[in-house]
Write a protein that holds these residues in place. Structure first.
Motif, PDB file in Angstrom:
ATOM      1  N   ALA A   1       4.784   5.440  -2.429  1.00  0.00           N
ATOM      2  CA  ALA A   1       5.113   6.662  -1.688  1.00  0.00           C
ATOM      3  C   ALA A   1       6.517   6.581  -1.106  1.00  0.00           C
ATOM      4  O   ALA A   1       7.274   7.558  -1.143  1.00  0.00           O
ATOM      5  CB  ALA A   1       4.087   6.905  -0.582  1.00  0.00           C
ATOM      6  N   THR A   2       6.881   5.424  -0.584  1.00  0.00           N
ATOM      7  CA  THR A   2       8.217   5.228  -0.018  1.00  0.00           C
ATOM      8  C   THR A   2       9.292   5.393  -1.094  1.00  0.00           C
ATOM      9  O   THR A   2      10.307   6.064  -0.875  1.00  0.00           O
ATOM     10  CB  THR A   2       8.318   3.846   0.647  1.00  0.00           C
ATOM     11  OG1 THR A   2       7.322   3.767   1.679  1.00  0.00           O
ATOM     12  CG2 THR A   2       9.691   3.594   1.227  1.00  0.00           C
TER      13      THR A   2
ATOM     14  N   GLU B   1       0.184  11.110   1.647  1.00  0.00           N
ATOM     15  CA  GLU B   1       1.308  11.137   2.594  1.00  0.00           C
ATOM     16  C   GLU B   1       2.192  12.362   2.387  1.00  0.00           C
ATOM     17  O   GLU B   1       3.232  12.492   3.020  1.00  0.00           O
ATOM     18  CB  GLU B   1       2.112   9.846   2.485  1.00  0.00           C
ATOM     19  CG  GLU B   1       1.342   8.660   3.010  1.00  0.00           C
ATOM     20  CD  GLU B   1       2.199   7.480   3.358  1.00  0.00           C
ATOM     21  OE1 GLU B   1       3.436   7.572   3.245  1.00  0.00           O
ATOM     22  OE2 GLU B   1       1.622   6.473   3.756  1.00  0.00           O
TER      23      GLU B   1
ATOM     24  N   THR C   1      -2.950   2.827  -4.082  1.00  0.00           N
ATOM     25  CA  THR C   1      -1.495   2.847  -3.883  1.00  0.00           C
ATOM     26  C   THR C   1      -0.851   4.020  -4.616  1.00  0.00           C
ATOM     27  O   THR C   1       0.257   4.428  -4.277  1.00  0.00           O
ATOM     28  CB  THR C   1      -0.836   1.527  -4.321  1.00  0.00           C
ATOM     29  OG1 THR C   1      -1.062   1.323  -5.719  1.00  0.00           O
ATOM     30  CG2 THR C   1      -1.365   0.346  -3.523  1.00  0.00           C
TER      31      THR C   1
ATOM     32  N   VAL D   1      -1.865   7.340  -2.375  1.00  0.00           N
ATOM     33  CA  VAL D   1      -1.128   7.484  -1.121  1.00  0.00           C
ATOM     34  C   VAL D   1       0.139   8.330  -1.307  1.00  0.00           C
ATOM     35  O   VAL D   1       0.607   8.960  -0.356  1.00  0.00           O
ATOM     36  CB  VAL D   1      -0.818   6.100  -0.495  1.00  0.00           C
ATOM     37  CG1 VAL D   1       0.316   5.399  -1.197  1.00  0.00           C
ATOM     38  CG2 VAL D   1      -0.519   6.227   0.975  1.00  0.00           C
TER      39      VAL D   1
ATOM     40  N   GLN E   1       0.817  -1.220   0.000  1.00  0.00           N
ATOM     41  CA  GLN E   1       0.000   0.000   0.000  1.00  0.00           C
ATOM     42  C   GLN E   1       0.850   1.269   0.000  1.00  0.00           C
ATOM     43  O   GLN E   1       0.538   2.218  -0.687  1.00  0.00           O
ATOM     44  CB  GLN E   1      -0.944  -0.001   1.209  1.00  0.00           C
ATOM     45  CG  GLN E   1      -1.870   1.193   1.280  1.00  0.00           C
ATOM     46  CD  GLN E   1      -2.867   1.266   0.145  1.00  0.00           C
ATOM     47  OE1 GLN E   1      -3.209   0.274  -0.476  1.00  0.00           O
ATOM     48  NE2 GLN E   1      -3.313   2.478  -0.167  1.00  0.00           N
ATOM     49  N   ARG E   2       1.939   1.289   0.745  1.00  0.00           N
ATOM     50  CA  ARG E   2       2.763   2.497   0.865  1.00  0.00           C
ATOM     51  C   ARG E   2       4.033   2.442   0.027  1.00  0.00           C
ATOM     52  O   ARG E   2       4.838   3.359   0.052  1.00  0.00           O
ATOM     53  CB  ARG E   2       3.144   2.723   2.330  1.00  0.00           C
ATOM     54  CG  ARG E   2       1.939   2.992   3.215  1.00  0.00           C
ATOM     55  CD  ARG E   2       2.327   3.343   4.646  1.00  0.00           C
ATOM     56  NE  ARG E   2       3.074   4.588   4.674  1.00  0.00           N
ATOM     57  CZ  ARG E   2       4.356   4.690   5.069  1.00  0.00           C
ATOM     58  NH1 ARG E   2       5.025   3.642   5.474  1.00  0.00           N
ATOM     59  NH2 ARG E   2       4.956   5.850   5.062  1.00  0.00           N
TER      60      ARG E   2
END
Length: 115
Positions: free
Chosen positions: A44-45, A75, A68, A71, A40-41
């Motif tokens: 973004a990571t 974020e 996904t 985000v 899911q993240r």
């Protein structure tokens, strides 16, 4: 992805994706479920890491059709998010988006407005 990236002049080192697996007959079999980008993240990571190392510039606009992708914006990693609804429109993604478009031409107009 790599042949398309090469055609567009994008170095292979700048291409990030989830590896797909195909059966012997060429049909789709599965994807790399351990890939960080499959979480899911994960996107973004990755984008945050690329920003931190100077691999991306601001302003940064994320484009996608799923949670996904969204985000990246929720974020605070992307400055804006465009929900691309040319294939599927997910209500939660559209509601969270700064912009929405359903064609490549619409996407081009949002990202590259004429001056």
């Amino acid at each position: 992805l790599l042949p398309l990236a090469a055609h567009l002049g994008i170095p292979a080192s700048d291409v990030h994706g989830v590896e797909l697996r195909f059966a012997a007959d060429g049909r789709y079999a599965d994807y790399d479920r351990k890939s960080p980008l499959a979480s899911q993240r994960g996107k973004a990571t990755l984008v945050a890491a690329l920003l931190a190392t100077g691999g991306l510039d601001r302003p940064l606009v994320a484009v996608g059709d799923g949670s996904t992708d969204l985000v990246i914006r929720t974020e605070g990693v992307a400055d804006a998010f465009i929900a691309f609804t040319g294939f599927v429109a997910r209500d939660a993604v559209v509601r969270g988006a700064d912009f929405q478009c359903h064609t490549n031409e619409g996407l081009r107009a949002l990202l590259l407005p004429s001056t």
